[in-house]
Design a protein around this motif. Structure first.
Motif, PDB file in Angstrom:
ATOM      1  N   LYS A 101      78.911   0.258 -60.648  1.00  0.00           N
ATOM      2  CA  LYS A 101      79.954   0.147 -61.826  1.00  0.00           C
ATOM      3  C   LYS A 101      79.166   0.186 -63.330  1.00  0.00           C
ATOM      4  CE  LYS A 101      84.454  -1.590 -63.394  1.00  0.00           C
ATOM      5  NZ  LYS A 101      85.280  -2.626 -63.011  1.00  0.00           N
ATOM      6  N   GLY A 102      77.868  -0.633 -63.310  1.00  0.00           N
ATOM      7  CA  GLY A 102      77.345  -0.550 -64.709  1.00  0.00           C
ATOM      8  C   GLY A 102      76.923   0.747 -65.215  1.00  0.00           C
TER       9      GLY A 102
ATOM     10  N   ALA B 195      78.909   3.305 -68.128  1.00  0.00           N
ATOM     11  CA  ALA B 195      78.129   3.756 -69.280  1.00  0.00           C
ATOM     12  C   ALA B 195      77.973   5.342 -69.413  1.00  0.00           C
ATOM     13  CB  ALA B 195      76.523   3.364 -69.214  1.00  0.00           C
ATOM     14  N   LEU B 196      77.936   5.943 -68.074  1.00  0.00           N
ATOM     15  CA  LEU B 196      77.673   7.402 -68.230  1.00  0.00           C
ATOM     16  C   LEU B 196      78.870   8.282 -68.567  1.00  0.00           C
ATOM     17  CD1 LEU B 196      75.624   7.816 -64.916  1.00  0.00           C
ATOM     18  CD2 LEU B 196      74.675   7.714 -67.325  1.00  0.00           C
ATOM     19  N   LYS B 197      80.016   7.608 -68.359  1.00  0.00           N
ATOM     20  CA  LYS B 197      81.124   8.021 -68.847  1.00  0.00           C
ATOM     21  C   LYS B 197      81.064   8.158 -70.452  1.00  0.00           C
ATOM     22  CE  LYS B 197      84.325   6.424 -65.167  1.00  0.00           C
ATOM     23  NZ  LYS B 197      85.421   5.597 -64.896  1.00  0.00           N
TER      24      LYS B 197
ATOM     25  N   ILE C  69      74.306   0.291 -74.882  1.00  0.00           N
ATOM     26  CA  ILE C  69      75.743   0.147 -74.364  1.00  0.00           C
ATOM     27  C   ILE C  69      75.852  -1.236 -73.646  1.00  0.00           C
ATOM     28  CG2 ILE C  69      77.476   0.976 -72.757  1.00  0.00           C
ATOM     29  CD1 ILE C  69      76.428   3.733 -73.103  1.00  0.00           C
ATOM     30  N   VAL C  70      76.460  -2.216 -74.190  1.00  0.00           N
ATOM     31  CA  VAL C  70      76.673  -3.505 -73.727  1.00  0.00           C
ATOM     32  C   VAL C  70      77.988  -3.957 -72.826  1.00  0.00           C
ATOM     33  CG1 VAL C  70      76.377  -5.863 -74.364  1.00  0.00           C
ATOM     34  CG2 VAL C  70      75.132  -4.107 -75.556  1.00  0.00           C
ATOM     35  N   HIS C  71      77.823  -4.116 -71.641  1.00  0.00           N
ATOM     36  CA  HIS C  71      78.834  -4.358 -70.999  1.00  0.00           C
ATOM     37  C   HIS C  71      79.235  -6.011 -71.186  1.00  0.00           C
ATOM     38  CE1 HIS C  71      79.099  -0.639 -69.360  1.00  0.00           C
ATOM     39  NE2 HIS C  71      77.995  -0.663 -68.558  1.00  0.00           N
ATOM     40  N   ASN C  72      80.403  -6.291 -70.845  1.00  0.00           N
ATOM     41  CA  ASN C  72      80.783  -7.853 -71.312  1.00  0.00           C
ATOM     42  C   ASN C  72      80.762  -8.664 -69.803  1.00  0.00           C
ATOM     43  OD1 ASN C  72      83.104  -7.077 -69.661  1.00  0.00           O
ATOM     44  ND2 ASN C  72      84.381  -7.093 -71.128  1.00  0.00           N
ATOM     45  N   THR C  73      80.300  -8.108 -68.772  1.00  0.00           N
ATOM     46  CA  THR C  73      79.850  -8.768 -67.346  1.00  0.00           C
ATOM     47  C   THR C  73      79.238  -8.014 -66.702  1.00  0.00           C
ATOM     48  OG1 THR C  73      80.930  -9.584 -65.606  1.00  0.00           O
ATOM     49  CG2 THR C  73      81.814  -7.433 -66.142  1.00  0.00           C
ATOM     50  N   ASN C  74      78.616  -8.668 -65.735  1.00  0.00           N
ATOM     51  CA  ASN C  74      77.414  -7.835 -64.831  1.00  0.00           C
ATOM     52  C   ASN C  74      77.816  -7.045 -63.696  1.00  0.00           C
ATOM     53  OD1 ASN C  74      75.318  -7.165 -63.332  1.00  0.00           O
ATOM     54  ND2 ASN C  74      75.102  -9.113 -62.606  1.00  0.00           N
ATOM     55  N   TYR C  75      78.151  -5.813 -64.008  1.00  0.00           N
ATOM     56  CA  TYR C  75      78.965  -4.929 -63.158  1.00  0.00           C
ATOM     57  C   TYR C  75      78.209  -4.686 -62.008  1.00  0.00           C
ATOM     58  CZ  TYR C  75      82.568  -4.634 -66.442  1.00  0.00           C
ATOM     59  OH  TYR C  75      83.945  -4.823 -67.191  1.00  0.00           O
ATOM     60  N   GLY C  76      76.877  -4.800 -61.884  1.00  0.00           N
ATOM     61  CA  GLY C  76      75.842  -4.273 -60.804  1.00  0.00           C
ATOM     62  C   GLY C  76      75.534  -2.906 -61.265  1.00  0.00           C
TER      63      GLY C  76
ATOM     64  N   ARG D 119      71.996  15.825 -62.355  1.00  0.00           N
ATOM     65  CA  ARG D 119      72.957  16.581 -62.999  1.00  0.00           C
ATOM     66  C   ARG D 119      74.163  16.049 -63.377  1.00  0.00           C
ATOM     67  NH1 ARG D 119      71.563  21.999 -63.528  1.00  0.00           N
ATOM     68  NH2 ARG D 119      70.312  21.952 -61.739  1.00  0.00           N
ATOM     69  N   ALA D 120      74.501  15.998 -64.598  1.00  0.00           N
ATOM     70  CA  ALA D 120      75.721  15.422 -65.024  1.00  0.00           C
ATOM     71  C   ALA D 120      76.971  15.811 -64.391  1.00  0.00           C
ATOM     72  CB  ALA D 120      76.052  15.400 -66.633  1.00  0.00           C
ATOM     73  N   GLN D 121      77.172  17.146 -64.306  1.00  0.00           N
ATOM     74  CA  GLN D 121      78.216  17.829 -63.761  1.00  0.00           C
ATOM     75  C   GLN D 121      78.429  17.519 -62.178  1.00  0.00           C
ATOM     76  OE1 GLN D 121      77.669  22.137 -63.050  1.00  0.00           O
ATOM     77  NE2 GLN D 121      79.544  22.340 -62.194  1.00  0.00           N
ATOM     78  N   ALA D 122      77.189  17.534 -61.412  1.00  0.00           N
ATOM     79  CA  ALA D 122      77.367  17.084 -60.049  1.00  0.00           C
ATOM     80  C   ALA D 122      77.782  15.487 -59.947  1.00  0.00           C
ATOM     81  CB  ALA D 122      76.128  17.139 -59.469  1.00  0.00           C
ATOM     82  N   PHE D 123      77.123  14.724 -60.624  1.00  0.00           N
ATOM     83  CA  PHE D 123      77.496  13.095 -60.698  1.00  0.00           C
ATOM     84  C   PHE D 123      78.826  12.902 -61.043  1.00  0.00           C
ATOM     85  CE2 PHE D 123      77.991   8.870 -62.576  1.00  0.00           C
ATOM     86  CZ  PHE D 123      77.213   8.093 -61.882  1.00  0.00           C
TER      87      PHE D 123
END
Length: 342
Positions: free
Chosen positions: A74-75, A79-81, A64-71, A181-185
């Motif tokens: 946010k990075g 991605a996790l969405k 998964i490649v972001h177009n800027t450095n989101y840190g 746990r994805a649900q918690a996140f």
């Protein structure tokens, strides 16, 4: 009837920014011990050929490649969405995993649905007999919001003698190797994106506790962390982010410590560091305070009643610098209790 159990849905997610040399060093071992789980590289717009290298050498790794450095914050959030699974294993690109590093953590999470986050034992890559600075054997926080770990209080790091081979609740789990746990996140809203990097996992764990989730350490799982590979421990930017983000986290949860006391403690730290000759770090702390006041308008302080477990109700500053307590076992065990916030 088949006794075969379907393995849990899990994705190992590695965040990367210009970490080509680290990927070359640690990714092969990760793939060797990934137990067949999907490995996903999240790249924050690297310019060193990281993505091309992974795509060429390890086609089994999704990118998964972001177009800027989101840190970090946010990075990961973006991605996790896009990753639909039951568990995320968030992993720094400078972590060396070991055989069977994942099974015990995952079993623990499966057996206790109330656990939101879990970390393994994290040892130092440079000094393998010693704990790593970032997480060690599980994180805690004192009444003034200063973080420390079993195995590491400030810059005093313990040797691993098996003293923390247990499995137990902690206050915060390290983002260097974090099973979530994805649900918690997603219920918690993910990482606070204004943090960019540093303290984002402590803030997430604090919010998890406030919502009734548990955070655990699993001492039978082990990884090794290089530490400071992206941002060295002596870099003033790291100092800036740590002080700014700690201030933001405590402001969001005012019932821990008020702004005046935190400012007083931070300015003591600033002047101490200045007189040690570390002028760039002193300025970083000053700038952190300035930016805190600019950024705090983005938050509404939380005032809902809750209780936070495993808070050290004494001052770790006093214990460490005045009473010279350098080991976790020297701290008063009775002082770790619930902090009731109303």
């Amino acid at each position: 009837m088949s006794n075969h159990k379907t393995p849990p849905s899990l994705a190992i997610v590695v965040l990367n920014y210009n970490g080509l040399s680290l990927l070359k060093q640690y990714l092969p071992t990760l793939l060797q011990y990934s137990d067949g789980y999907k490995v996903i590289l999240v790249d924050n717009a690297s310019t060193d050929g990281s993505v091309a290298y992974v795509q060429r050498q390890f086609p089994e790794v999704s990118c998964i490649v972001h177009n800027t450095n989101y840190g970090v914050a946010k990075g990961y959030n973006l991605a996790l969405k896009q990753i639909h699974t039951t568990y995320y294993l968030l992993l720094n690109n400078d972590v060396l995993v070991t055989a069977y590093w994942l099974q015990d953590m995952l079993s623990l999470m499966q057996q206790n649905k109330g656990i939101a986050l879990c970390q393994p034992k994290i040892l130092s890559m440079q000094n393998p007999d010693y704990f790593d600075y970032a997480g060690a054997a599980g994180g805690f926080i004192d009444k003034d919001g200063y973080p420390f770990c079993r195995g590491r209080i400030f810059n005093s790091i313990e040797k691993d003698r098996g003293q923390y081979n247990d499995t137990r609740t902690i206050f915060w789990a390290s983002g260097a190797c974090l099973l979530v746990r994805a649900q918690a996140f997603h219920t918690l809203g993910g990482f606070d994106e204004l943090f960019f990097a540093h303290f984002e996992e402590i803030d997430l764990c604090l919010r998890a506790h406030a919502m009734g989730w548990k955070v655990y350490y699993c001492g039978t799982s082990t990884v090794y962390h290089c530490g400071g590979a992206t941002l060295t421990y002596t870099n003033p930017k790291k100092t800036y982010l740590n002080f700014r983000n700690r201030a933001l986290m405590l402001y969001k949860h005012k019932h821990m410590i008020g702004v005046p006391k935190r400012l007083f403690l931070d300015f003591i730290a600033m002047f101490s560091i200045f007189f040690m000759g570390k002028t760039k770090d002193a300025w970083a702390i000053c700038k952190a305070q300035i930016d805190f006041f600019k950024m705090k308008k983005n938050y509404q302080a939380q005032h809902h009643a809750c209780s936070l477990p495993n808070v050290y109700t004494k001052s770790i500053l006093v214990d460490f610098f005045v009473k010279r307590k350098k080991l976790f076992c020297e701290l008063s065990s009775n002082a770790f209790t619930y902090l009731v916030m109303v």
